[in-house]
Structures are given as C-alpha cells and as structure tokens.
Scaffold this motif. Structure first.
Motif, PDB file in Angstrom:
ATOM      1  N   ALA A   1       0.947  -1.244   0.171  1.00 42.86           N
ATOM      2  CA  ALA A   1      -0.122   0.085  -0.019  1.00 42.86           C
ATOM      3  C   ALA A   1       1.023   1.348  -0.221  1.00 42.86           C
ATOM      4  CB  ALA A   1      -0.978  -0.046   1.236  1.00 42.86           C
ATOM      5  N   GLU A   2       0.417   2.288  -0.813  1.00 42.79           N
ATOM      6  CA  GLU A   2       1.180   3.486  -0.854  1.00 42.79           C
ATOM      7  C   GLU A   2       0.283   4.555  -0.040  1.00 42.79           C
ATOM      8  OE1 GLU A   2       1.753   4.586  -4.797  1.00 42.79           O
ATOM      9  OE2 GLU A   2       2.870   2.458  -5.442  1.00 42.79           O
ATOM     10  N   LEU A   3       0.946   5.403   0.493  1.00 38.66           N
ATOM     11  CA  LEU A   3       0.214   6.149   1.682  1.00 38.66           C
ATOM     12  C   LEU A   3       0.798   7.756   1.505  1.00 38.66           C
ATOM     13  CD1 LEU A   3       0.632   4.009   5.062  1.00 38.66           C
ATOM     14  CD2 LEU A   3      -1.198   3.862   3.296  1.00 38.66           C
ATOM     15  N   MET A   4      -0.314   8.459   1.554  1.00 36.82           N
ATOM     16  CA  MET A   4       0.212   9.823   1.252  1.00 36.82           C
ATOM     17  C   MET A   4      -0.906  10.664   2.055  1.00 36.82           C
ATOM     18  SD  MET A   4       0.869  10.323  -2.607  1.00 36.82           S
ATOM     19  CE  MET A   4       1.139  12.206  -2.518  1.00 36.82           C
ATOM     20  N   ALA A   5      -0.416  11.621   2.719  1.00 35.90           N
ATOM     21  CA  ALA A   5      -1.194  12.728   3.600  1.00 35.90           C
ATOM     22  C   ALA A   5      -0.728  14.037   3.492  1.00 35.90           C
ATOM     23  CB  ALA A   5      -1.099  12.116   5.072  1.00 35.90           C
ATOM     24  N   GLU A   6      -1.856  15.008   3.646  1.00 38.38           N
ATOM     25  CA  GLU A   6      -1.604  16.462   3.700  1.00 38.38           C
ATOM     26  C   GLU A   6      -2.452  16.915   4.623  1.00 38.38           C
ATOM     27  OE1 GLU A   6      -1.821  20.090   0.421  1.00 38.38           O
ATOM     28  OE2 GLU A   6      -2.811  18.419  -0.089  1.00 38.38           O
ATOM     29  N   THR A   7      -2.205  17.859   5.621  1.00 36.89           N
ATOM     30  CA  THR A   7      -2.899  18.545   6.571  1.00 36.89           C
ATOM     31  C   THR A   7      -3.113  19.968   6.023  1.00 36.89           C
ATOM     32  OG1 THR A   7      -2.335  16.896   8.278  1.00 36.89           O
ATOM     33  CG2 THR A   7      -3.153  19.132   8.990  1.00 36.89           C
ATOM     34  N   VAL A   8      -4.157  20.443   6.176  1.00 33.64           N
ATOM     35  CA  VAL A   8      -4.484  21.930   5.987  1.00 33.64           C
ATOM     36  C   VAL A   8      -5.337  22.336   7.099  1.00 33.64           C
ATOM     37  CG1 VAL A   8      -5.214  24.004   4.540  1.00 33.64           C
ATOM     38  CG2 VAL A   8      -4.076  21.754   3.570  1.00 33.64           C
ATOM     39  N   ASP A   9      -4.752  23.227   7.898  1.00 28.20           N
ATOM     40  CA  ASP A   9      -5.595  23.738   8.998  1.00 28.20           C
ATOM     41  C   ASP A   9      -6.006  22.625   9.845  1.00 28.20           C
ATOM     42  OD1 ASP A   9      -5.202  26.369   8.180  1.00 28.20           O
ATOM     43  OD2 ASP A   9      -6.953  26.379   6.980  1.00 28.20           O
ATOM     44  N   GLU A  10      -7.387  22.357  10.101  1.00 26.51           N
ATOM     45  CA  GLU A  10      -7.993  21.142  10.754  1.00 26.51           C
ATOM     46  C   GLU A  10      -8.107  19.921  10.072  1.00 26.51           C
ATOM     47  OE1 GLU A  10     -10.952  23.700  12.542  1.00 26.51           O
ATOM     48  OE2 GLU A  10      -9.768  24.351  14.372  1.00 26.51           O
ATOM     49  N   THR A  11      -7.802  20.052   8.723  1.00 31.78           N
ATOM     50  CA  THR A  11      -8.280  18.881   7.878  1.00 31.78           C
ATOM     51  C   THR A  11      -7.192  18.262   7.482  1.00 31.78           C
ATOM     52  OG1 THR A  11     -10.237  20.051   7.056  1.00 31.78           O
ATOM     53  CG2 THR A  11      -9.607  18.166   5.802  1.00 31.78           C
ATOM     54  N   THR A  12      -7.236  16.767   7.490  1.00 31.72           N
ATOM     55  CA  THR A  12      -6.162  15.879   7.090  1.00 31.72           C
ATOM     56  C   THR A  12      -6.742  14.980   6.188  1.00 31.72           C
ATOM     57  OG1 THR A  12      -4.924  15.878   9.454  1.00 31.72           O
ATOM     58  CG2 THR A  12      -4.649  13.903   7.662  1.00 31.72           C
ATOM     59  N   THR A  13      -5.794  15.040   4.874  1.00 28.79           N
ATOM     60  CA  THR A  13      -6.435  14.087   3.933  1.00 28.79           C
ATOM     61  C   THR A  13      -5.502  12.974   3.613  1.00 28.79           C
ATOM     62  OG1 THR A  13      -7.564  15.829   2.596  1.00 28.79           O
ATOM     63  CG2 THR A  13      -7.066  13.932   1.407  1.00 28.79           C
ATOM     64  N   ILE A  14      -6.078  11.682   3.846  1.00 25.31           N
ATOM     65  CA  ILE A  14      -4.911  10.552   3.728  1.00 25.31           C
ATOM     66  C   ILE A  14      -5.494   9.919   2.334  1.00 25.31           C
ATOM     67  CG2 ILE A  14      -4.239   8.403   4.761  1.00 25.31           C
ATOM     68  CD1 ILE A  14      -5.007   9.798   7.250  1.00 25.31           C
ATOM     69  N   THR A  15      -4.570   9.588   1.414  1.00 25.06           N
ATOM     70  CA  THR A  15      -4.733   8.814   0.329  1.00 25.06           C
ATOM     71  C   THR A  15      -4.167   7.477   0.263  1.00 25.06           C
ATOM     72  OG1 THR A  15      -4.957  10.815  -0.976  1.00 25.06           O
ATOM     73  CG2 THR A  15      -4.512   8.588  -2.200  1.00 25.06           C
ATOM     74  N   ILE A  16      -4.755   6.437   0.179  1.00 25.87           N
ATOM     75  CA  ILE A  16      -4.135   5.019   0.331  1.00 25.87           C
ATOM     76  C   ILE A  16      -4.280   4.481  -1.319  1.00 25.87           C
ATOM     77  CG2 ILE A  16      -4.014   2.809   1.600  1.00 25.87           C
ATOM     78  CD1 ILE A  16      -5.688   4.441   3.662  1.00 25.87           C
ATOM     79  N   THR A  17      -3.310   4.137  -1.792  1.00 20.72           N
ATOM     80  CA  THR A  17      -3.280   3.475  -3.025  1.00 20.72           C
ATOM     81  C   THR A  17      -2.767   1.971  -3.187  1.00 20.72           C
ATOM     82  OG1 THR A  17      -2.955   5.832  -4.087  1.00 20.72           O
ATOM     83  CG2 THR A  17      -2.811   3.621  -5.624  1.00 20.72           C
ATOM     84  N   PHE A  18      -3.527   1.094  -3.602  1.00 23.94           N
ATOM     85  CA  PHE A  18      -3.242  -0.278  -3.496  1.00 23.94           C
ATOM     86  C   PHE A  18      -3.103  -0.577  -5.392  1.00 23.94           C
ATOM     87  CE2 PHE A  18      -5.923   0.222  -0.303  1.00 23.94           C
ATOM     88  CZ  PHE A  18      -5.491  -0.309   0.939  1.00 23.94           C
ATOM     89  N   PRO A  19      -1.699  -1.311  -5.291  1.00 17.40           N
ATOM     90  CA  PRO A  19      -1.724  -1.658  -6.832  1.00 17.40           C
ATOM     91  C   PRO A  19      -2.438  -3.061  -6.890  1.00 17.40           C
ATOM     92  CG  PRO A  19       0.309  -2.396  -5.391  1.00 17.40           C
ATOM     93  CD  PRO A  19      -0.623  -1.697  -4.526  1.00 17.40           C
TER      94      PRO A  19
END
Length: 287
Positions: A86-104
C-alpha cells in the motif's frame, strides 16, 4: 459535557452506522426476514459482505494512520495495519487531514484479501465537531469493484443543544451478477444523558432511510417513518415505526409504546400481523 474519550472515540463508534446496517437493535428484524422479502435479505447480505472489509480499511485502518501522525520523515503506518504494497500519502491543511491510500493490482492484505484501487479519507476536527469521509475509487476487494463515499460527522450540540451523530452512504458494488448499490442516511440524536460521563443514561432518537438496488434493478427501501427511540439503559428500540418497501409490497414494523422489551409488531403487505422477537443491540452507535 462528556469526557474527551467520548469525543475521541465517537467516530470509531460511528462505524456501527455501517453495522446498523449490520444487526443493530433496530435492524435485527431484517436478519430474521419477517417481511418475506427474500430479494431484500439476499441483497443486503451481499452488500454487507464487502462492506465489512471497506470499514476495516477506511475507518479502523484510517484511525491507525491518523493517530500515527505526520512527522518530518513522512507519513507512516506505525501500527503495521496496511500491507507493504500500500502506498500512503497525507496532507494536513488547518484542521483537515487528507489521507490517500493506493493499492496496486493484486495487493494482498493481512487477512489474505486481494485489493487494489484507491481510498481517500478526509478528517476534520474542532473542539466541538468531527467529520470523516471515505471515498472509494475503483477499489477492488477479491474481484468486487467498489465506488462511492461514506461520511460520518459528530456535533457536540445540534440546534436542540444535544449531541448528534450523522452518517451517509452512497456505494455501488460490481459483482459477477451485475452492479448492486446502497444509499441512505442515518441521524442519531442523544436526547437525554448527553451531559454526563456515562453512556448508560443516554437516550437515543434515530431517523433516516436507505435504498438497495440489486443487479436486476429491483429496489428495496427501508424508511423510519416515526423516529425510533432507544431509552436509557434499554438494549432495544422501544418505540417508533419503520416501513419496508420492495416493488409494490409494503410492510410496517412497529416497535411499541415505549416499554423496554424485545417485541415488535409487523404488519405485512397482505395485512397479516405478526409479533417478532428482536435481538439485543450492539455496543457503540446504538448503546
């Protein structure tokens, strides 16, 4: 106000919104199929089989990632919940976190499921409100292709001044037989006991509806036509009405006059009235 453990755990407990659909106090009647609506029961079972895996990834797994945090060295699955593929990416802006999980393709998870595709999880939190969404984009579980979104939100005080949990679901699942779908919303208001440190004195009022569509285009719906009420200290819904509709057939389930008991009265489409036994509700969203 309730302790922070309630605020921190409420989104995990909201997982049972999916299970509400999986055997909570007011849904056990579906498992017993008292309406005689065979298509509805098999359809719901098909959806739930895939959803159990979706929930584990999007919410249990998402919790591990969220609590793991983001460091200067990047985003880590510190709990080892996800497969190494699994490939994991995350970004936090102010009070919001976005996590993207990509599976080949053909990524095998820790339970032996073959998964692929993308899950995007978005968390947002303030002192009094929390929200979470999980969007599945061409997410495949053992050959079942899933697209759609689930959302959950918690408010410490709604317009009535009461804690409130809301959830929505809009999913399509491609199977060998065709595409099945599920959509709907659920709202739970803690109408009493929300200002104490214990859960046992909570009274909950539940409203909402959902619609299932099978591979042949048949629709089955469940609508709460009178709010369901689970009194404090009671394991069962004690009052309220649900209506089941499949094609032109309508069945109505009446939970009673407020007494805490395991009995509800079903009126079938042909007018036949049957007393049915309800199962105890699960911990979490309903208790």
């Amino acid at each position: 106000m309730k302790k922070n453990r309630f605020l921190a755990g409420i989104m995990v407990a909201a997982l049972a919104f999916v299970s509400c659909e999986n055997g909570g106090a007011e849904d056990a009647d579906l498992e017993q199929n008292p309406t005689g609506m065979v298509n509805s029961v098999s359809l719901e079972a098909s959806v739930e089989g895939v959803e159990s895996t979706l929930d584990e990834y999007a919410f249990y797994g998402g919790n591990y990632l969220n609590f793991g945090g983001i460091s200067s060295r990047g985003f880590h699955d510190r709990a080892g919940f996800f497969s190494n593929c699994a490939e994991l990416m995350a970004e936090t802006v102010d009070e919001t976190t976005t996590i993207t999980i990509t599976f080949p393709e053909d990524c095998e998870d820790r339970r032996g499921n073959l998964v692929s595709g993308t899950i995007t999880i978005v968390y947002s939190q303030t002192d009094t409100n929390k929200s979470r969404s999980a969007t599945f984009t061409d997410f495949s579980v053992n050959g079942y292709l899933v697209n759609g979104t689930r959302t959950y939100s918690y408010s410490a005080a709604n317009a009535n001044g009461n804690p409130e949990i809301a959830g929505t679901v809009d999913l399509s699942i491609e199977t060998e037989e065709g595409t099945i779908a599920k959509s709907g919303s659920r709202l739970i208001e803690i109408t009493a006991g929300g200002d104490t440190d214990t859960y046992t004195d909570d009274e909950k009022t539940i409203t909402g509806s959902r619609v299932f569509t099978d591979a042949e285009g048949n629709r089955f719906s469940v609508e709460i036509t009178e709010p369901l009420v689970k009194p404090a200290g009671c394991h069962y819904i004690a009052t309220g009405i649900k209506q089941y509709t499949e094609n032109d057939a309508i069945a109505v389930l009446d939970y009673g006059d407020g007494n805490c008991d395991s009995v509800a009265e079903l009126t079938a489409a042909d007018g036949t009235i049957t007393e049915i036994e309800l199962r105890r509700g699960r911990r979490g969203f309903y208790r």
